[in-house]
Each structure stands twice: as C-alpha cells, then as structure tokens.
Design a protein around this motif. Structure first.
Motif, mmCIF file in Angstrom:
data_model
loop_
_atom_site.group_PDB
_atom_site.id
_atom_site.type_symbol
_atom_site.label_atom_id
_atom_site.label_comp_id
_atom_site.label_asym_id
_atom_site.label_seq_id
_atom_site.Cartn_x
_atom_site.Cartn_y
_atom_site.Cartn_z
ATOM 1 N N ASP A 36 33.935 -29.225 27.458
ATOM 2 C CA ASP A 36 34.268 -28.145 26.242
ATOM 3 C C ASP A 36 34.622 -26.925 26.933
ATOM 4 O OD1 ASP A 36 33.945 -30.166 24.310
ATOM 5 O OD2 ASP A 36 31.932 -29.241 23.590
ATOM 6 N N ARG A 37 33.701 -26.463 27.819
ATOM 7 C CA ARG A 37 34.024 -25.277 28.307
ATOM 8 C C ARG A 37 35.040 -25.175 29.495
ATOM 9 N NH1 ARG A 37 28.347 -25.352 29.006
ATOM 10 N NH2 ARG A 37 28.337 -26.094 31.239
ATOM 11 N N ASP A 49 43.291 -25.415 22.378
ATOM 12 C CA ASP A 49 42.257 -25.332 21.257
ATOM 13 C C ASP A 49 41.474 -26.496 21.415
ATOM 14 O OD1 ASP A 49 40.893 -24.192 19.261
ATOM 15 O OD2 ASP A 49 42.537 -24.245 17.905
ATOM 16 N N LEU A 50 40.130 -26.217 21.455
ATOM 17 C CA LEU A 50 39.450 -27.727 21.410
ATOM 18 C C LEU A 50 38.931 -27.801 20.042
ATOM 19 C CD1 LEU A 50 37.990 -29.898 22.931
ATOM 20 C CD2 LEU A 50 35.963 -28.177 22.915
ATOM 21 N N ALA A 68 37.762 -36.415 23.144
ATOM 22 C CA ALA A 68 37.941 -35.101 22.596
ATOM 23 C C ALA A 68 39.213 -35.039 22.061
ATOM 24 C CB ALA A 68 37.793 -33.968 24.035
ATOM 25 N N GLU A 69 39.273 -33.724 21.272
ATOM 26 C CA GLU A 69 40.770 -33.449 20.580
ATOM 27 C C GLU A 69 41.194 -32.236 20.879
ATOM 28 O OE1 GLU A 69 43.051 -34.201 16.556
ATOM 29 O OE2 GLU A 69 40.964 -34.095 16.534
ATOM 30 N N VAL A 70 42.252 -32.104 21.368
ATOM 31 C CA VAL A 70 42.825 -30.862 21.787
ATOM 32 C C VAL A 70 44.157 -30.518 21.609
ATOM 33 C CG1 VAL A 70 43.673 -29.659 23.942
ATOM 34 C CG2 VAL A 70 41.673 -31.016 24.226
ATOM 35 N N ASN A 71 44.396 -29.245 21.048
ATOM 36 C CA ASN A 71 45.736 -28.751 20.616
ATOM 37 C C ASN A 71 46.231 -27.889 21.861
ATOM 38 O OD1 ASN A 71 48.074 -27.284 19.904
ATOM 39 N ND2 ASN A 71 47.172 -26.431 18.237
ATOM 40 N N SER A 133 42.622 -36.801 22.744
ATOM 41 C CA SER A 133 43.741 -36.908 21.655
ATOM 42 C C SER A 133 44.431 -35.553 21.580
ATOM 43 C CB SER A 133 42.953 -37.253 20.370
ATOM 44 O OG SER A 133 42.353 -38.714 20.380
ATOM 45 N N VAL A 134 45.716 -35.672 21.386
ATOM 46 C CA VAL A 134 46.543 -34.392 21.194
ATOM 47 C C VAL A 134 46.953 -34.234 20.000
ATOM 48 C CG1 VAL A 134 48.441 -33.136 22.093
ATOM 49 C CG2 VAL A 134 47.363 -34.888 23.679
ATOM 50 N N PHE A 135 46.680 -33.033 19.314
ATOM 51 C CA PHE A 135 46.911 -32.610 18.057
ATOM 52 C C PHE A 135 48.401 -32.042 17.666
ATOM 53 C CE2 PHE A 135 47.369 -29.323 15.070
ATOM 54 C CZ PHE A 135 46.796 -29.833 13.897
ATOM 55 N N TYR A 136 49.057 -32.368 16.828
ATOM 56 C CA TYR A 136 50.150 -31.953 16.376
ATOM 57 C C TYR A 136 50.307 -31.528 15.055
ATOM 58 C CZ TYR A 136 51.398 -34.291 20.764
ATOM 59 O OH TYR A 136 51.562 -34.376 22.144
#
Length: 180
Positions: A36-37, A49-50, A68-71, A133-136
């Motif tokens: 996360d860090r 953005d986590l 994790a999911e990240v933008n 996972s990549v956010f869109y």
C-alpha cells in the motif's frame, strides 16, 4: 485422566499443529501495508490511487497471494463540474496509463522480491502471487490496456534472484507479467 481422554488430547494437539498456517496473519498484514505504501508513495506530485487496501491470503500447498486495485492516474477524476474529458484529454490519459503500466510492473517485481525475503514461514517450493486490478472510468479508451496484471513465482527462485542481485531483464524473465 483416562487413556481415551489422553488419546483425544494427543490427537487434537497433533492435528491442530498440522493444520496451523505456515505464514501467519501478522506477516501477511505487514506485507499488505508495505505494498500500500509503495503505491501511495509512487509519485507524490502525480500519484497512483490505491482503491481500498491490499489483501493477502496464505493457501496451504500453493503459497501467498496478494491482490490490490489501482487507478494508475489519480488525477483523472470526474466531478459534477467536469463530467467527462475531451477526446484529446482521454487519449492523453490512455497514453499516461500505458506508460504507468511499465512502472507498476517494475514496482510489482520489486515487491515480489520483498515478499520472498519477508515471508520466512513460506516454504521455498511454494509460490508468491501478486495481482493488481486496474481501474478505469466507463468513458476511458482501454485499447491496449489490461484490466489485471498478475505476477507469480516460486519463493526459492525469488530468493535466488535476490541473492545474485538479478538485473531488470533477468527479473522480467523470472517474473513475467501476465496481463488480462
């Protein structure tokens, strides 16, 4: 104590010890916070953005799995005052996310090495897997961009790579990114 009661206590102790996880929750939680860090401190001027927190589980016989999911671009926010970007802005965002993807993969490989070194209870023949996972947004052009990035490797192979200070090309070969 009767023989039967002694036998029950002995069997319960034996089976309870055999089912104890090799990697405890404390070790998994520490690695969750570390990832996360790493994502949150990626670039303080233009952060990723986590979304939520990283989660880790230990699967006996397989190894440790983290998700994790990240933008990839946190500044791409839709508000009531800016409901959708122009086509040019959307294309710039797509290009920036494509560039960031390589940086995310590099961070993930480094984290895989950290996980191998830190999860001491994980047997060397078991695996470490890290999935992001990549956010869109619905309006984004996702052409050529993945929804998920997955990396996995045996712990011993990761420890060996770390011991010989493998370069980036060797790490890419050892820990390929599977994109979906």
């Amino acid at each position: 104590m009767t023989r039967a009661a002694l036998l029950v206590v002995l069997l319960a102790t034996t089976f309870g010890a055999a089912q104890a996880p090799r990697v405890n929750r404390v070790a998994l939680a520490a690695m969750e916070r570390t990832f996360d860090r790493r994502i949150q401190r990626f670039d303080l001027n233009d952060p990723m953005d986590l979304l939520g927190s990283t989660r880790g589980v230990y699967l006996a016989g397989y190894g440790a799995v983290f998700t994790a999911e990240v933008n990839l671009v946190a500044s791409a926010v839709v508000t009531p005052f800016r409901p959708a970007p122009s086509k040019e802005e959307a294309e710039k965002l797509r290009q920036k996310k494509a560039e960031r993807l390589a940086q995310l993969e590099k961070n993930m490989r480094e984290m895989m090495l950290n996980l191998a070194a830190s999860l001491e209870g994980l047997p060397p023949e078991e695996h470490i897997a890290l999935g992001v996972s990549v956010f869109y947004f619905s309006w984004e052009n996702r052409e050529g961009l993945p929804s998920q990035v997955l990396m996995r490797a045996r712990r011993q192979a990761l420890l060996d790579a770390q011991a010989r200070r493998a370069d980036a090309a060797a790490l890419e070969a050892l820990i390929p990114a599977e994109v979906f």
